[in-house]
Design a protein around this motif. Structure first.
Motif, PDB file in Angstrom:
ATOM      1  N   VAL A 226     -42.484 -23.516  35.656  1.00  0.00           N
ATOM      2  CA  VAL A 226     -42.059 -22.414  36.520  1.00  0.00           C
ATOM      3  C   VAL A 226     -41.507 -21.301  35.637  1.00  0.00           C
ATOM      4  O   VAL A 226     -40.748 -21.569  34.699  1.00  0.00           O
ATOM      5  N   ALA A 227     -41.890 -20.070  35.928  1.00  0.00           N
ATOM      6  CA  ALA A 227     -41.353 -18.909  35.217  1.00  0.00           C
ATOM      7  C   ALA A 227     -40.319 -18.217  36.104  1.00  0.00           C
ATOM      8  O   ALA A 227     -40.636 -17.778  37.212  1.00  0.00           O
ATOM      9  N   VAL A 228     -39.095 -18.147  35.640  1.00  0.00           N
ATOM     10  CA  VAL A 228     -38.013 -17.481  36.361  1.00  0.00           C
ATOM     11  C   VAL A 228     -37.910 -16.048  35.823  1.00  0.00           C
ATOM     12  O   VAL A 228     -37.718 -15.863  34.615  1.00  0.00           O
ATOM     13  N   PRO A 229     -38.057 -15.034  36.682  1.00  0.00           N
ATOM     14  CA  PRO A 229     -38.048 -13.650  36.208  1.00  0.00           C
ATOM     15  C   PRO A 229     -36.842 -13.333  35.325  1.00  0.00           C
ATOM     16  O   PRO A 229     -35.731 -13.840  35.534  1.00  0.00           O
ATOM     17  N   SER A 230     -37.083 -12.494  34.340  1.00  0.00           N
ATOM     18  CA  SER A 230     -36.056 -12.171  33.354  1.00  0.00           C
ATOM     19  C   SER A 230     -34.750 -11.698  33.985  1.00  0.00           C
ATOM     20  O   SER A 230     -33.663 -12.147  33.600  1.00  0.00           O
ATOM     21  N   ALA A 231     -34.854 -10.806  34.957  1.00  0.00           N
ATOM     22  CA  ALA A 231     -33.638 -10.268  35.576  1.00  0.00           C
ATOM     23  C   ALA A 231     -32.849 -11.343  36.300  1.00  0.00           C
ATOM     24  O   ALA A 231     -31.615 -11.300  36.351  1.00  0.00           O
ATOM     25  N   THR A 232     -33.555 -12.328  36.874  1.00  0.00           N
ATOM     26  CA  THR A 232     -32.887 -13.424  37.570  1.00  0.00           C
ATOM     27  C   THR A 232     -32.272 -14.400  36.585  1.00  0.00           C
ATOM     28  O   THR A 232     -31.172 -14.933  36.806  1.00  0.00           O
ATOM     29  N   ALA A 233     -32.967 -14.636  35.478  1.00  0.00           N
ATOM     30  CA  ALA A 233     -32.507 -15.638  34.517  1.00  0.00           C
ATOM     31  C   ALA A 233     -31.378 -15.141  33.630  1.00  0.00           C
ATOM     32  O   ALA A 233     -30.517 -15.932  33.215  1.00  0.00           O
ATOM     33  N   ALA A 234     -31.359 -13.853  33.337  1.00  0.00           N
ATOM     34  CA  ALA A 234     -30.409 -13.324  32.349  1.00  0.00           C
ATOM     35  C   ALA A 234     -28.960 -13.717  32.613  1.00  0.00           C
ATOM     36  O   ALA A 234     -28.245 -14.130  31.687  1.00  0.00           O
ATOM     37  N   PRO A 235     -28.449 -13.604  33.852  1.00  0.00           N
ATOM     38  CA  PRO A 235     -27.048 -13.970  34.093  1.00  0.00           C
ATOM     39  C   PRO A 235     -26.752 -15.455  33.886  1.00  0.00           C
ATOM     40  O   PRO A 235     -25.580 -15.841  33.790  1.00  0.00           O
ATOM     41  N   LEU A 236     -27.804 -16.272  33.825  1.00  0.00           N
ATOM     42  CA  LEU A 236     -27.618 -17.715  33.675  1.00  0.00           C
ATOM     43  C   LEU A 236     -27.607 -18.152  32.219  1.00  0.00           C
ATOM     44  O   LEU A 236     -27.277 -19.304  31.921  1.00  0.00           O
ATOM     45  N   LEU A 237     -27.961 -17.251  31.305  1.00  0.00           N
ATOM     46  CA  LEU A 237     -28.150 -17.627  29.911  1.00  0.00           C
ATOM     47  C   LEU A 237     -26.851 -17.596  29.121  1.00  0.00           C
ATOM     48  O   LEU A 237     -25.984 -16.748  29.338  1.00  0.00           O
ATOM     49  N   SER A 238     -26.751 -18.525  28.169  1.00  0.00           N
ATOM     50  CA  SER A 238     -25.652 -18.528  27.209  1.00  0.00           C
ATOM     51  C   SER A 238     -25.931 -17.475  26.141  1.00  0.00           C
ATOM     52  O   SER A 238     -26.991 -16.839  26.121  1.00  0.00           O
TER      53      SER A 238
END
Length: 492
Positions: A226-238
């Protein structure tokens, strides 16, 4: 410090003949990125300084076929250690499984790798771990990361900020899986670190979550990602995750198997620069062959061969060739012959025609890119060959080369025993099987060369054994005294 370019992708690795391919560097800065959102870039390993390869290979121990490779990066020893522990832990689980009585094909364990990202900030290594216990092939995928800022080796969940972010990510991915149809079970996904052990990024910077076979779906579903869009994933990243995303973003296009073959069309056939200097109809000739490299010991072996003015045939793995192309160029320049040993050392006799062709074509492409010549010889891993293997080899213009003397060096740490065993078996026209990634094999080389030379032997490449008789594509050769043998599946 790093020279990085994107040369590959990880979409449908075993289905290039069906239209999926590998990503490569785009010649145009404005080229569109691939439409498949779960396609992951990978970095050309030859562009990363200090990178070499390591191999674990127990051949046919206890009736099991084992081959694993992984990278070692000089200035990232903690990553190398973590890769080693991951591979050996998987191998231990495989070795602990009971083998069904009379299991055919042989149980097989195979690991290959790709660089998911490389920059002055991070390194990412994706391991593809496959196994079969005699029926059915399954793969798991694990991506490990090294954060250069704090010199930490992390598993993929380390790209996610915290447990709350992991729970949020699990919910996003579960909703996407619910749209995939009956082959996928979204309820199997839980917000546990073990479920997210392979995270990477596509060229757009989207977070790609991929699962092991049967982890969230039926076996026939194949690779599920599954590819999670960059804008959605960014807040979840360390912080490491953000560095990994920066290192992964780039443009890429697809190279099909057809394009790989086309890239070889105008290149000359691989041939020793010293071929024709020996008449094996008159001289006592022997062909020393080395397989599974190139690796850390290959340069030392080339030094030894040069000191004895001996030439050899190197059956190289495509994955290793892509990491150490300079060693292949040295082989070519010093009069040796470079040949094809597949991409990742799978048993070809159990693969479909498409998967078999993919293994050979990907290796062929890596070798051609390195030496500018097209190999005309291939050796099937484990010697496993059948009518389908020879048919595909014929179509690709390659002869199948086995051996008449096995140095039995895969597990023997004693160079003297390896040399003694090898020399005692050699006859005029012998093709000798050895492995250039093993230190003991390289340590045995001086004695082998010295003692055989004392017996009047000349060291030539495989085609030279046959003199003016050209080796034929699709034909199987075991020695210079047997120009053709029936195709059969080897158990050696």
């Amino acid at each position: 410090m790093f020279k990085v370019r994107f040369v590959g992708g990880i979409a449908c690795m075993v289905a290039t003949m069906a239209g999926c391919g590998v990503a490569t560097a785009s010649p145009h800065a404005n080229s569109p990125v691939p439409s498949e959102p779960t396609l992951i870039n990978y970095v050309d390993p030859s562009m990363v300084r200090g990178l070499s390869t390591r191999s674990l290979n127990s051949g046919e121990a206890a009736g099991r076929r084992v081959h694993a490779t992984y990278p070692a990066v000089a200035d990232a020893p903690r990553l190398t250690e973590k890769l080693f522990k991951t591979v050996t832990a998987s191998l231990a689980r495989f070795a602990g499984n009971d083998v069904p009585a009379g299991a055919l094909p042989n149980p097989e364990f195979n690991v290959d790798w790709q660089l998911a990202a490389a920059s002055p900030e991070v390194l990412g290594v994706r391991l593809r771990i496959g196994q079969s216990m005699g029926s059915g092939w399954s793969e798991s995928r694990t991506t490990l990361w090294y954060d250069r800022a704090n010199r930490r080796a992390l598993e993929s969940p380390g790209l996610i900020r915290d447990s709350a972010a992991l729970t949020t990510l699990a919910g996003i991915v579960r909703r996407e899986l619910a749209l995939r149809g009956p082959l996928v079970n979204p309820n199997a996904l839980r917000p546990e670190r073990s479920m997210f052990d392979s995270l990477g990024f596509n060229p757009r910077g989207d977070l790609v979550v991929e699962f092991d076979d049967k982890q969230v779906g039926l076996g026939v579903a194949g690779r599920v990602a599954v590819a999670v869009p960059s804008a959605t994933a960014a807040p979840l990243l360390s912080e490491t995750g953000l560095r990994a995303r920066r290192a992964s973003v780039g443009t890429a296009t697809l190279i099909s198997q057809k394009d790989m073959l086309a890239a070889s069309m105008d290149r000359p056939a691989a041939r020793s620069s010293k071929a024709g200097t020996v008449d094996c109809a008159k001289a006592r000739c022997v062909a020393l062959t080395y397989e599974d490299g190139p690796g850390p010991e290959t340069g030392r072996l080339l030094n030894i061969l040069g000191a004895y003015r001996a030439r050899a045939t190197f059956f190289t793995l495509g994955s290793n060739a892509s990491a150490r192309p300079e060693l292949l160029r040295r082989m070519r320049d010093e009069g040796h012959l470079v040949a094809n040993h597949t991409w990742s050392h799978r048993d070809l006799s159990v693969l479909s025609s498409a998967m078999l062709a993919d293994q050979l074509t990907r290796a062929q492409h890596a070798i051609v890119q390195a030496i500018g010549q097209v190999p005309t010889l291939m050796r099937p891993p484990y010697g496993g060959t059948d009518e389908q293997v020879t048919s595909v080899a014929r179509r690709l213009g390659m002869s199948v080369v086995r051996w008449s003397v096995d140095a039995e060096d895969r597990d023997d740490p004693d160079p003297r025993a390896i040399a003694r065993r090898t020399v005692s078996q050699v006859r005029p026209g012998s093709i000798v099987l050895m492995r250039d990634f093993r230190p003991a094999t390289v340590d045995a080389a001086p004695a082998i060369l010295r003692e055989l030379a004392a017996k009047g032997y000349t060291f030539v490449t495989v085609p030279e054994l046959y003199g003016p008789r050209a080796m034929e594509p699709g034909r199987t050769y075991d020695s210079g005294t047997m120009s053709n043998v029936p195709d059969r599946r080897s158990m050696s």
